[in-house]
Scaffold this active site. Structure first.
Site, PDB file in Angstrom:
ATOM      1  N   ASP A  18       0.861  -1.191   0.000  1.00  0.00           N
ATOM      2  CA  ASP A  18       0.000   0.000   0.000  1.00  0.00           C
ATOM      3  C   ASP A  18       0.895   1.238   0.000  1.00  0.00           C
ATOM      4  OD1 ASP A  18      -2.526   1.460   0.219  1.00  0.00           O
ATOM      5  OD2 ASP A  18      -1.863   1.993   2.224  1.00  0.00           O
ATOM      6  N   SER A  19       0.318   2.378  -0.366  1.00  0.00           N
ATOM      7  CA  SER A  19       1.068   3.629  -0.310  1.00  0.00           C
ATOM      8  C   SER A  19       1.477   3.948   1.131  1.00  0.00           C
ATOM      9  CB  SER A  19       0.207   4.770  -0.852  1.00  0.00           C
ATOM     10  OG  SER A  19      -0.961   4.894  -0.063  1.00  0.00           O
ATOM     11  N   GLY A  51      -2.889   9.348  -3.648  1.00  0.00           N
ATOM     12  CA  GLY A  51      -4.215   9.651  -4.210  1.00  0.00           C
ATOM     13  C   GLY A  51      -4.312  10.870  -5.097  1.00  0.00           C
ATOM     14  N   CYS A  81      -4.257  -1.327  -2.264  1.00  0.00           N
ATOM     15  CA  CYS A  81      -4.382   0.112  -2.433  1.00  0.00           C
ATOM     16  C   CYS A  81      -5.205   0.336  -3.700  1.00  0.00           C
ATOM     17  CB  CYS A  81      -2.990   0.728  -2.596  1.00  0.00           C
ATOM     18  SG  CYS A  81      -2.990   2.478  -2.978  1.00  0.00           S
ATOM     19  N   GLU A 166      -3.282   9.794   7.529  1.00  0.00           N
ATOM     20  CA  GLU A 166      -1.826   9.591   7.593  1.00  0.00           C
ATOM     21  C   GLU A 166      -1.187  10.524   8.630  1.00  0.00           C
ATOM     22  OE1 GLU A 166       0.686   7.674   5.562  1.00  0.00           O
ATOM     23  OE2 GLU A 166      -1.017   6.359   5.200  1.00  0.00           O
ATOM     24  N   CYS A 200     -11.135   3.032  -0.715  1.00  0.00           N
ATOM     25  CA  CYS A 200      -9.759   3.353  -0.326  1.00  0.00           C
ATOM     26  C   CYS A 200      -9.497   2.577   0.949  1.00  0.00           C
ATOM     27  CB  CYS A 200      -9.613   4.857  -0.079  1.00  0.00           C
ATOM     28  SG  CYS A 200      -8.026   5.290   0.666  1.00  0.00           S
ATOM     29  N   THR A 201      -8.358   1.893   0.987  1.00  0.00           N
ATOM     30  CA  THR A 201      -8.119   0.990   2.118  1.00  0.00           C
ATOM     31  C   THR A 201      -7.824   1.733   3.421  1.00  0.00           C
ATOM     32  OG1 THR A 201      -5.813   0.752   1.385  1.00  0.00           O
ATOM     33  CG2 THR A 201      -7.385  -0.926   0.648  1.00  0.00           C
ATOM     34  N   HIS A 202      -7.645   3.051   3.341  1.00  0.00           N
ATOM     35  CA  HIS A 202      -7.497   3.830   4.579  1.00  0.00           C
ATOM     36  C   HIS A 202      -8.847   4.087   5.278  1.00  0.00           C
ATOM     37  CE1 HIS A 202      -3.513   4.821   3.039  1.00  0.00           C
ATOM     38  NE2 HIS A 202      -3.244   5.524   4.125  1.00  0.00           N
TER      39      HIS A 202
HETATM   40  N1  DGL Z   1      -4.955   3.179   0.630  1.00  0.00           N
HETATM   41  C1  DGL Z   1      -4.861   3.899  -0.618  1.00  0.00           C
HETATM   42  C2  DGL Z   1      -6.074   3.542  -1.490  1.00  0.00           C
HETATM   43  O1  DGL Z   1      -6.703   2.524  -1.239  1.00  0.00           O
HETATM   44  C3  DGL Z   1      -4.649   5.351  -0.293  1.00  0.00           C
HETATM   45  C4  DGL Z   1      -4.154   6.111  -1.403  1.00  0.00           C
HETATM   46  C5  DGL Z   1      -3.289   7.293  -1.065  1.00  0.00           C
HETATM   47  O2  DGL Z   1      -2.132   7.087  -0.696  1.00  0.00           O
HETATM   48  O3  DGL Z   1      -3.761   8.415  -1.242  1.00  0.00           O
HETATM   49  O4  DGL Z   1      -6.396   4.237  -2.435  1.00  0.00           O
END
Ligand code: DGL
Length: 281
Positions: A18-19, A51, A81, A166, A200-202
């Site tokens: 993931d990012s 993103g 991600c 974040e 979004c996984t966040h």
């Molecule tokens: N978890 C990422 C996703 O699912 C976040 C993307 C980001 O870094 O902005 O899109």
């Protein structure tokens, strides 16, 4: 580009990328479903968020991280991600994998989500909350159309949500403004939306706040469990890949940022303490 002869062919862990921290919400569910496998988690926290970055940048960063996971012994990498799945997955699968090693695989999180969305909506109107990159790629409307052409998809980009998470500001009053605003803007697009995908996984970290601003009859769909079940199914259908995944129940965490920062924040996403190592790219 990694040279083929640098890659080790013995079985290895499953890579989860993931990012930043968001993929930990997916890894947590994958481990519940497949606890016997080994995993390497890599968060590119030094360059997050992805993103709002361009297609080329997300592709370049994601490919670097995927190559790193291959070098570290992974044969199968999950892009946990949405932004990377939307902007880098197709190129990596079609252009890069044949040159790197045509037996390695990279899978994303958008397709498994699109495949089951039909089970959650009766009105056939679905909302997507995601990063600007995922929304502008149109990956969700395209993938859902392939599976369920009768479903209408409405999207809302939430560019402030990942930075709030974040930077550990998501529990503060200030975050309420952005969460409420984006949900209202999504629901204003159609009064019949009855299911919303957290694309979004966040975003699972914002679940209680998202629920607060969403009418109760609307289902809110996180991706962790869906992706975990999809992976289990994939490994059953692909015995050749399953045999390349080691199974001793070990998990290792790596971040491109300092490990101290990562270890402090990761627990909120993963549920238990983690002990990450810094991985310079
Ligand atoms: N978890 C990422 C996703 O699912 C976040 C993307 C980001 O870094 O902005 O899109």
């Amino acid at each position: 580009m990694v040279l083929k002869n640098k890659l080790n062919n013995s079985p290895g862990p499953i890579g989860i990328f993931d990012s930043g921290y968001g993929g930990l919400t997916v890894l947590k569910e994958i481990i519940k479903e497949l606890p016997e496998y080994d995993y390497l988690y890599l968060g590119d926290n030094a360059r997050a968020p992805y993103g709002t970055r361009s297609f080329d940048t997300v592709y370049k960063y994601t490919l670097e991280c995927v190559n790193k996971l291959f070098e570290m012994g992974c044969h199968l990498v999950i892009l946990a991600c949405n932004t990377a799945s939307a902007k880098a997955l197709r190129n990596i699968q079609q252009k890069d994998l044949p040159n790197i090693d045509s037996n390695r695989r990279v899978l994303g999180v958008i397709r498994p989500t699109a495949e089951i969305i039909g089970n959650y909506t009766t009105t056939k109107k679905v909302g997507i909350l995601a990063t600007s990159g995922t929304v502008s790629s149109n990956s969700y409307p395209i993938e859902i159309e392939k599976q369920f052409p009768e479903i209408e998809v409405f999207q809302e980009a939430c560019p402030m949500w990942v930075p709030l998470i974040e930077n550990n500001e998501f529990n503060n009053e200030g975050s309420n403004y952005f969460i409420q605003k984006n949900i209202q803007q999504l629901l204003a697009q159609s009064k019949d939306i009855d299911a919303i995908v957290l694309g979004c996984t966040h975003y699972p970290l914002l679940l209680s706040k998202i629920k607060q601003y969403t009418p109760q009859h609307i289902k809110i769909i996180g991706q962790g469990e869906l992706v975990a079940k999809g992976l289990k199914d994939y490994l059953i259908r692909h015995a050749e890949m399953d045999s390349k995944c080691t199974k001793t129940g070990k998990i290792k965490f790596y971040t491109t940022e300092t490990s101290e920062n990562f270890n402090t924040n990761a627990e909120k996403f993963f549920g238990t303490k983690v002990n990450a190592e810094n991985l310079p790219l």
